[in-house]
Scaffold this active site. Structure first.
Site, PDB file in Angstrom:
ATOM      1  N   LYS A 199       0.854  -1.190   0.000  1.00  0.00           N
ATOM      2  CA  LYS A 199       0.000   0.000   0.000  1.00  0.00           C
ATOM      3  C   LYS A 199       0.888   1.237   0.000  1.00  0.00           C
ATOM      4  O   LYS A 199       1.715   1.416   0.903  1.00  0.00           O
ATOM      5  CB  LYS A 199      -0.888   0.008   1.242  1.00  0.00           C
ATOM      6  CG  LYS A 199      -2.009  -1.003   1.188  1.00  0.00           C
ATOM      7  CD  LYS A 199      -3.105  -0.523   0.279  1.00  0.00           C
ATOM      8  CE  LYS A 199      -4.244  -1.526   0.213  1.00  0.00           C
ATOM      9  NZ  LYS A 199      -5.211  -1.168  -0.814  1.00  0.00           N
ATOM     10  N   ASP A 215      -0.016  -0.336  -4.754  1.00  0.00           N
ATOM     11  CA  ASP A 215      -1.393   0.139  -4.833  1.00  0.00           C
ATOM     12  C   ASP A 215      -1.466   1.470  -4.093  1.00  0.00           C
ATOM     13  O   ASP A 215      -1.258   1.512  -2.886  1.00  0.00           O
ATOM     14  CB  ASP A 215      -2.313  -0.890  -4.166  1.00  0.00           C
ATOM     15  CG  ASP A 215      -3.778  -0.490  -4.190  1.00  0.00           C
ATOM     16  OD1 ASP A 215      -4.102   0.558  -4.789  1.00  0.00           O
ATOM     17  OD2 ASP A 215      -4.600  -1.236  -3.620  1.00  0.00           O
ATOM     18  N   GLU A 238      -1.361  -0.430  -9.129  1.00  0.00           N
ATOM     19  CA  GLU A 238      -2.824  -0.434  -9.000  1.00  0.00           C
ATOM     20  C   GLU A 238      -3.370   0.945  -8.633  1.00  0.00           C
ATOM     21  O   GLU A 238      -2.841   1.614  -7.747  1.00  0.00           O
ATOM     22  CB  GLU A 238      -3.193  -1.459  -7.921  1.00  0.00           C
ATOM     23  CG  GLU A 238      -4.669  -1.611  -7.626  1.00  0.00           C
ATOM     24  CD  GLU A 238      -4.928  -2.829  -6.724  1.00  0.00           C
ATOM     25  OE1 GLU A 238      -4.228  -3.857  -6.880  1.00  0.00           O
ATOM     26  OE2 GLU A 238      -5.814  -2.746  -5.867  1.00  0.00           O
ATOM     27  N   GLU A 269     -11.377  -1.660  -9.216  1.00  0.00           N
ATOM     28  CA  GLU A 269     -12.138  -2.004  -8.005  1.00  0.00           C
ATOM     29  C   GLU A 269     -13.209  -0.956  -7.714  1.00  0.00           C
ATOM     30  O   GLU A 269     -14.166  -1.248  -7.018  1.00  0.00           O
ATOM     31  CB  GLU A 269     -11.194  -2.179  -6.811  1.00  0.00           C
ATOM     32  CG  GLU A 269     -10.604  -0.880  -6.308  1.00  0.00           C
ATOM     33  CD  GLU A 269      -9.688  -1.075  -5.116  1.00  0.00           C
ATOM     34  OE1 GLU A 269      -8.539  -1.484  -5.316  1.00  0.00           O
ATOM     35  OE2 GLU A 269     -10.130  -0.815  -3.979  1.00  0.00           O
ATOM     36  N   ASP A 278     -14.435  -6.028  -8.447  1.00  0.00           N
ATOM     37  CA  ASP A 278     -14.710  -6.650  -7.149  1.00  0.00           C
ATOM     38  C   ASP A 278     -16.121  -7.220  -7.244  1.00  0.00           C
ATOM     39  O   ASP A 278     -17.074  -6.479  -7.515  1.00  0.00           O
ATOM     40  CB  ASP A 278     -14.607  -5.615  -6.032  1.00  0.00           C
ATOM     41  CG  ASP A 278     -14.726  -6.249  -4.659  1.00  0.00           C
ATOM     42  OD1 ASP A 278     -13.787  -6.091  -3.860  1.00  0.00           O
ATOM     43  OD2 ASP A 278     -15.759  -6.910  -4.378  1.00  0.00           O
ATOM     44  N   HIS A 280     -10.545  -8.113  -7.587  1.00  0.00           N
ATOM     45  CA  HIS A 280     -10.202  -7.485  -6.316  1.00  0.00           C
ATOM     46  C   HIS A 280     -11.091  -8.130  -5.269  1.00  0.00           C
ATOM     47  O   HIS A 280     -12.250  -8.414  -5.540  1.00  0.00           O
ATOM     48  CB  HIS A 280     -10.506  -5.984  -6.431  1.00  0.00           C
ATOM     49  CG  HIS A 280     -10.441  -5.236  -5.150  1.00  0.00           C
ATOM     50  ND1 HIS A 280     -11.523  -5.058  -4.304  1.00  0.00           N
ATOM     51  CD2 HIS A 280      -9.407  -4.595  -4.569  1.00  0.00           C
ATOM     52  CE1 HIS A 280     -11.145  -4.334  -3.270  1.00  0.00           C
ATOM     53  NE2 HIS A 280      -9.871  -4.034  -3.397  1.00  0.00           N
ATOM     54  N   GLU A 313      -6.311 -12.137  -4.219  1.00  0.00           N
ATOM     55  CA  GLU A 313      -5.981 -11.134  -3.208  1.00  0.00           C
ATOM     56  C   GLU A 313      -6.280 -11.711  -1.825  1.00  0.00           C
ATOM     57  O   GLU A 313      -7.381 -12.169  -1.541  1.00  0.00           O
ATOM     58  CB  GLU A 313      -6.795  -9.852  -3.428  1.00  0.00           C
ATOM     59  CG  GLU A 313      -6.491  -8.817  -2.363  1.00  0.00           C
ATOM     60  CD  GLU A 313      -6.843  -7.396  -2.758  1.00  0.00           C
ATOM     61  OE1 GLU A 313      -7.688  -7.219  -3.653  1.00  0.00           O
ATOM     62  OE2 GLU A 313      -6.249  -6.468  -2.162  1.00  0.00           O
TER      63      GLU A 313
HETATM   64 CA    CA Z   1      -6.726  -1.627  -4.287  1.00  0.00          CA
END
Ligand code: CA
Length: 381
Positions: free
Chosen positions: A171, A200, A226, A252, A275, A302, A335
């Site tokens: 992240k 991401d 991402e 997502e 997602d 996702h 994921e």
């Molecule tokens: Ca993400």
């Protein structure tokens, strides 16, 4: 067979330690689950994606007030018919966000019912399994202070590796300089180990900063970058793809075949990430996968929801074709969020497990989940 009702379960659990992603601080876990019941005693489970900052009651209200009247009394095996009915009759106030998340939850539950009715896993109803197991990637590296956590995050990378993960998604989006320091520390810690990385930023930057970050990380052999820019900035995605070397992933926060059409037609992404709890469910996932396939774009769902969304994601991944056929074609990965989450570990009888670095895709009927009702009661909002 007829749908008799929809039970809505809104769950919440405060986090012992709040954490941040680039868009804010997450202080509680929440989930919007549905249980669609039928007159033949079969019921199905579904979930509306509740992003960390999103009140789960929004999707719950959509399901309760707008969608329930559209599906009660209908044949639950009419999943495609009901998808279009729900989408069309909410179009003028829906199309995105929590309305489509509500549709997603019901659609997912209809596929669960169909699987149980036929005695088959959902992947079989989708046309069969291209794979029976999937490589997971660790999602983590959330912040507990915000910035200046590079050394702690480097240690976290080693913990994921020791737990069996050789793919991990970091992240970022907490300031480009801080992000680069984090990646340098992780790079040093994992040097020599067979670990692949993704990043991401949760659309934390505009184009200039997103490009600066991507250029600084050009030598990290990233599997993907991402959500580099805001989901609305499709031309920004196109620019990232043109100017950066790593594959660009997103989706997502996009919804339905109509939303993904824009991303795909513009050539905005290398990897589409619907997602299933938010794109419109398994039916919409199918629409999107066909569109992506036609554009030569990989699909990699996702998932950040509870054990129910994870189960749906696994079934869907089983039935996903590769985008570019070859002997050693790139396969979709799962994921696997590593942050603590009671609605994953406790909610179902058989939560996700890593075995030799892989996750087996269940072959039980439907989504293959058995929900623990005591857990529903314990966390009911
Ligand atoms: Ca993400």
């Amino acid at each position: 067979m007829k749908i008799t009702d929809i039970q809505i379960h809104v769950l919440k659990s405060p986090l012992a330690e709040p954490f941040a992603f680039s868009q804010g601080w997450v202080r509680q876990r929440s989930a919007t689950l549905v249980e669609v019941t039928t007159d033949e005693g079969i019921s199905g489970w579904g979930e509306a994606f509740a992003q960390g900052l999103e009140p789960p009651e929004i999707a719950a209200t959509v399901i309760d007030k707008a969608l329930r009247p559209l599906v009660v009394g209908a044949n639950p095996l009419d999943s495609e018919v009901l998808w279009h009915r729900m989408y069309h009759l909410t179009r003028d106030y829906g199309r995105k966000g929590s309305v489509v998340a509500g549709i997603s939850a019901i659609d997912m539950a209809l596929w669960d019912i169909a699987g149980k009715f036929h005695g088959l896993p959902v992947y079989q109803l989708l046309g069969g399994a291209f794979r029976t197991q999937v490589q997971p990637y660790a999602t983590g590296f959330y912040r507990i202070r915000g910035q200046g956590e590079a050394s702690r995050l480097a240690e976290e990378a080693l913990r994921h590796y020791e737990a069996g993960f050789t793919l991990m998604k970091v992240k970022l989006g907490y300031g480009v300089d801080d992000d680069i320091a984090v990646m340098q520390a992780i790079g040093r810690a994992i040097q020599g180990k067979p670990i692949g990385l993704m990043i991401d930023t949760n659309h934390g930057y505009g184009r200039a900063e997103a490009l600066r970050l991507g250029r600084a990380l050009a030598d990290y052999n990233l599997r993907w970058y991402e959500e580099p820019v805001a989901p609305e900035d499709i031309q920004g995605y196109v620019e990232m793809r043109a100017k950066l070397s790593m594959p660009i992933a997103g989706g997502e926060n996009e919804h339905s075949m109509y939303g993904f059409r824009e991303l795909l037609a513009a050539g905005a992404i290398d990897i589409a990430q619907p997602d299933l709890g938010s794109c419109g469910g398994i039916s919409a996932g199918r629409h999107i996968a066909a569109l992506a396939q036609a554009h030569g774009v990989l699909v990699n769902p996702h998932v950040w929801g509870s054990a129910i969304a994870q189960a749906a994601s696994l079934q869907f991944i089983a039935a996903l074709p590769v985008a570019h056929h070859s002997l050693f074609a790139q396969q979709p990965v799962l994921e696997y969020d590593r942050s603590s989450h009671p609605f994953r570990e406790q909610l179902v009888a058989e939560p996700l497990r890593l075995q030799d670095g892989r996750v087996e895709i269940p072959a039980r009927p439907g989504l293959g989940v058995e929900v623990n009702r005591d857990v529903l009661k314990k966390y009911r909002a």
